[in-house]
Design an enzyme around this catalytic site. Structure first.
Site, PDB file in Angstrom:
ATOM      1  N   HIS A 185      -1.122   0.234  -9.654  1.00  0.00           N
ATOM      2  CA  HIS A 185      -1.809  -0.703  -8.753  1.00  0.00           C
ATOM      3  C   HIS A 185      -2.411  -1.871  -9.533  1.00  0.00           C
ATOM      4  CE1 HIS A 185      -3.790  -0.811  -4.513  1.00  0.00           C
ATOM      5  NE2 HIS A 185      -3.569  -2.036  -4.953  1.00  0.00           N
ATOM      6  N   ARG A 228       0.848  -1.191   0.000  1.00  0.00           N
ATOM      7  CA  ARG A 228       0.000   0.000   0.000  1.00  0.00           C
ATOM      8  C   ARG A 228       0.884   1.241   0.000  1.00  0.00           C
ATOM      9  NH1 ARG A 228      -3.474  -2.911  -1.383  1.00  0.00           N
ATOM     10  NH2 ARG A 228      -5.635  -3.081  -0.604  1.00  0.00           N
ATOM     11  N   GLU A 252      -4.170   7.583  -5.010  1.00  0.00           N
ATOM     12  CA  GLU A 252      -4.481   6.828  -6.219  1.00  0.00           C
ATOM     13  C   GLU A 252      -5.818   7.282  -6.804  1.00  0.00           C
ATOM     14  OE1 GLU A 252      -1.989   2.728  -5.322  1.00  0.00           O
ATOM     15  OE2 GLU A 252      -4.141   2.744  -4.904  1.00  0.00           O
TER      16      GLU A 252
END
Length: 320
Positions: free
Chosen positions: A276, A228, A257
């Site tokens: 991601h 993360r 994000e």
């Protein structure tokens, strides 16, 4: 039963096929709270489930389509009798998928892939000089499903593997030669040629990799984060890259994000950044849809759920 998914790019056909009779809808994260008040089951993905939505809505289950629950107020859900469940990475293939990208990033950084491709375009030969993984030391920080999957894959590269985890008494996978607690983090960082972050994120470990951590790393080391973005103090990482102390970073996750493609960190010449996608594979999607919908069927039938993270005491019941 109404299910709301907090990501407007997920295909709905698999859910319609496996949840006959359900009303399945999707939306953007910014409209999730507005539309979520009328849902029986919330699947946040990238959206937030806060105390306000839980209080205003009727949902009895928050079922994440993946592992991360950092955007869910679990305490508020528990107090309201709302169950919260996740999909473990070792069930869905997410951990294996993420581990593969971690290895890809480590290899691409070590072998200076971007530089080699540019050298080809510049008609250079046998340049640049890369670094092989074999004979080096790699540290895996976090030895859950992702960390264990990374260790399994790295073992074949003839490297020395060190592990760091919050509870070192749990040990680690057989491929990891030494496991220590987070109190020994700086010692391990000083030994590693490559550091891979596989930690589960929470407010307790925000900016876990801070200026002190990067300063403790071996000069010229590489850093890979597939966990993360909130685990990393990005300003500190950028400073370490600018100084040359850290030779390169592979980042699949980012503090904000979607990541800003114009940010100095994403655009740094020694950074390989991806949006991601580590867990986003066909295998993961197929397994996750099945596990996800099976748990929703359990909920509809009033059966015990799998992978819950809070109490199954007094509960809001699904609408019939």
């Amino acid at each position: 039963m109404r299910l709301l998914i907090g990501f407007d790019q997920y295909p709905l056909d698999p859910f319609h096929d496996l949840l006959p009779g359900w009303d399945v809808a999707r939306t953007t994260p910014d409209r999730f709270a507005e539309l979520g008040v009328d849902a029986d089951v919330l699947c946040p993905i990238a959206a937030r489930v806060d105390a306000g939505l839980i209080a205003a809505g009727r949902c009895g289950l928050v079922q994440q389509f993946g592992v991360g629950l950092e955007n869910v107020d679990i305490d508020a859900a528990t107090a309201a009798g709302v169950l919260v469940s996740r999909l473990p990475g070792d069930v869905t293939g997410n951990a294996d998928s993420v581990a593969e990208l971690a290895v890809l990033l480590a290899l691409a950084l070590s072998r200076r892939l971007d530089g080699a491709r540019q050298a080809l375009r510049d008609r250079q030969w046998a340049q640049p000089v890369g670094r092989a993984l074999f004979g080096g030391t790699m540290a895996i920080v976090g030895l859950g499903a992702i960390g264990a999957a990374v260790a399994k894959r790295l073992a074949g590269f003839d490297v020395r593997l060190l592990g760091v985890r919050e509870h070192p008494e749990l040990g680690g996978p057989p491929e990891v030669g030494q496991v220590v607690g987070t109190d020994r983090l700086l010692d391990v960082l000083g030994e590693a040629d490559v550091v891979v972050s596989g930690l589960t994120f929470g407010e307790h470990n925000r900016n876990f990799f801070d200026a002190a951590a990067f300063a403790a790393m071996k000069p010229g080391a590489l850093f890979v984060n597939v966990a993360r973005g909130g685990l990393v103090d990005e300003a500190a990482l950028l400073a370490a890259l600018e100084s040359g102390h850290i030779a390169g970073a592979g980042l699949d996750v980012h503090a904000v994000e979607p990541a800003d493609p114009a940010s100095p960190l994403v655009n740094h010449p020694n950074v390989i950044a991806t949006p991601h996608v580590a867990g986003v594979t066909e295998q993961m999607m197929q397994r996750s849809v099945i596990a996800f919908t099976d748990n929703l069927k359990r909920y509809e039938a009033g059966e015990p759920l799998l992978w819950t993270v809070n109490s199954e005491g007094a509960q809001r019941r699904p609408q019939r």
